[in-house]
Design a protein around this motif. Structure first.
Motif, mmCIF file in Angstrom:
data_model
loop_
_atom_site.group_PDB
_atom_site.id
_atom_site.type_symbol
_atom_site.label_atom_id
_atom_site.label_comp_id
_atom_site.label_asym_id
_atom_site.label_seq_id
_atom_site.Cartn_x
_atom_site.Cartn_y
_atom_site.Cartn_z
ATOM 1 N N MET A 1 9.930 25.429 39.315
ATOM 2 C CA MET A 1 9.164 25.171 38.038
ATOM 3 C C MET A 1 9.534 23.555 37.387
ATOM 4 N N THR A 2 8.480 23.555 36.566
ATOM 5 C CA THR A 2 8.217 21.643 36.107
ATOM 6 C C THR A 2 8.733 21.732 34.709
ATOM 7 N N GLN A 3 9.435 20.190 34.856
ATOM 8 C CA GLN A 3 10.130 19.655 33.729
ATOM 9 C C GLN A 3 9.313 19.843 32.274
ATOM 10 N N ASN A 4 7.814 19.955 32.151
ATOM 11 C CA ASN A 4 7.106 20.355 31.196
ATOM 12 C C ASN A 4 7.148 21.813 30.843
ATOM 13 N N SER A 5 7.085 23.035 31.716
ATOM 14 C CA SER A 5 7.405 24.334 31.785
ATOM 15 C C SER A 5 9.046 24.795 31.080
ATOM 16 N N ILE A 6 9.797 24.336 31.805
ATOM 17 C CA ILE A 6 10.730 24.402 30.852
ATOM 18 C C ILE A 6 11.596 23.719 29.069
ATOM 19 N N LEU A 7 10.741 22.355 28.744
ATOM 20 C CA LEU A 7 10.363 22.240 27.844
ATOM 21 C C LEU A 7 9.815 22.891 26.442
ATOM 22 N N HIS A 8 8.863 24.023 27.704
ATOM 23 C CA HIS A 8 8.000 24.743 26.573
ATOM 24 C C HIS A 8 8.700 25.868 26.514
ATOM 25 N N GLN A 9 9.754 25.987 27.522
ATOM 26 C CA GLN A 9 10.357 27.702 27.149
ATOM 27 C C GLN A 9 11.681 27.217 26.103
ATOM 28 N N LEU A 10 12.932 26.019 26.567
ATOM 29 C CA LEU A 10 13.345 26.193 25.279
ATOM 30 C C LEU A 10 12.427 25.188 24.132
ATOM 31 N N HIS A 11 11.371 24.833 23.632
ATOM 32 C CA HIS A 11 10.637 24.804 22.821
ATOM 33 C C HIS A 11 10.361 26.754 21.698
ATOM 34 N N ALA A 12 10.112 27.957 22.721
ATOM 35 C CA ALA A 12 10.186 28.488 22.265
ATOM 36 C C ALA A 12 11.382 29.263 21.547
ATOM 37 N N ILE A 13 12.405 28.861 22.398
ATOM 38 C CA ILE A 13 14.095 29.672 22.471
ATOM 39 C C ILE A 13 14.364 28.805 20.578
ATOM 40 N N ALA A 14 13.553 27.586 20.458
ATOM 41 C CA ALA A 14 15.048 26.950 19.618
ATOM 42 C C ALA A 14 13.697 27.281 18.139
ATOM 43 N N GLN A 15 12.640 27.342 18.099
ATOM 44 C CA GLN A 15 11.941 28.733 16.858
ATOM 45 C C GLN A 15 12.308 29.141 16.452
ATOM 46 N N ALA A 16 12.652 30.431 18.340
ATOM 47 C CA ALA A 16 13.886 31.864 17.876
ATOM 48 C C ALA A 16 14.568 31.246 17.028
ATOM 49 N N ASN A 17 15.238 30.569 17.615
ATOM 50 C CA ASN A 17 16.640 30.096 16.362
ATOM 51 C C ASN A 17 16.727 29.413 14.780
ATOM 52 N N GLY A 18 15.143 29.092 14.913
ATOM 53 C CA GLY A 18 14.665 28.230 13.583
ATOM 54 C C GLY A 18 14.815 27.648 13.168
ATOM 55 N N LEU A 19 14.438 26.726 14.336
ATOM 56 C CA LEU A 19 14.569 24.872 14.582
ATOM 57 C C LEU A 19 12.876 24.621 14.033
ATOM 58 N N THR A 20 12.396 23.983 13.096
ATOM 59 C CA THR A 20 11.518 23.269 13.080
ATOM 60 C C THR A 20 11.162 22.087 14.314
ATOM 61 N N ALA A 21 10.043 21.841 14.650
ATOM 62 C CA ALA A 21 9.917 20.534 15.398
ATOM 63 C C ALA A 21 11.350 19.467 15.423
ATOM 64 N N ALA A 22 10.884 19.077 14.542
ATOM 65 C CA ALA A 22 11.978 17.967 13.632
ATOM 66 C C ALA A 22 13.557 17.899 13.276
ATOM 67 N N ALA A 23 13.365 19.394 12.708
ATOM 68 C CA ALA A 23 14.862 19.888 13.096
ATOM 69 C C ALA A 23 15.335 19.433 14.376
ATOM 70 N N TRP A 24 14.869 20.058 15.380
ATOM 71 C CA TRP A 24 14.959 19.776 16.728
ATOM 72 C C TRP A 24 15.357 18.888 17.397
ATOM 73 N N ALA A 25 14.610 17.767 17.572
ATOM 74 C CA ALA A 25 14.470 17.140 17.579
ATOM 75 C C ALA A 25 15.766 15.653 16.985
ATOM 76 N N ARG A 26 15.668 15.977 15.964
ATOM 77 C CA ARG A 26 17.367 15.889 15.206
ATOM 78 C C ARG A 26 18.427 15.549 15.533
ATOM 79 N N ALA A 27 18.729 17.194 16.215
ATOM 80 C CA ALA A 27 19.989 17.708 16.824
ATOM 81 C C ALA A 27 20.110 17.222 18.368
#
Length: 79
Positions: A1-27
């Protein structure tokens, strides 16, 4: 599994948990522009960055050795 595919899975989790990209980056202690560049594939995330992003998204990353360990050797004999 590549680091980018892991990143996209984490992005989906962050979105499912109600985080915007800005809030996720800040956290995760990142600039939103850096996160966006990684999500677009313009930058490769470092392992430490992935761990921080996972924690900020409410996820964990587990790294395991895919090769089975050698059996212990005792007195010159296996196991």
């Amino acid at each position: 599994m590549t680091q980018n595919s892991i990143l996209h899975q984490l992005h989906a989790i962050a979105q499912a948990n109600g985080l915007t990209a800005a809030a996720w980056a800040r956290a995760a202690g990142l600039h939103k522009q850096n996160l966006n560049a990684m999500l677009r594939g313009h930058r490769e995330p470092l392992e430490g960055t992935l761990i921080r992003l996972a924690e900020a998204a409410g996820a964990t990353i587990e790294v395991r050795n895919s090769k089975s360990p050698r059996p212990p050797v005792r007195n010159g004999q296996p196991g």
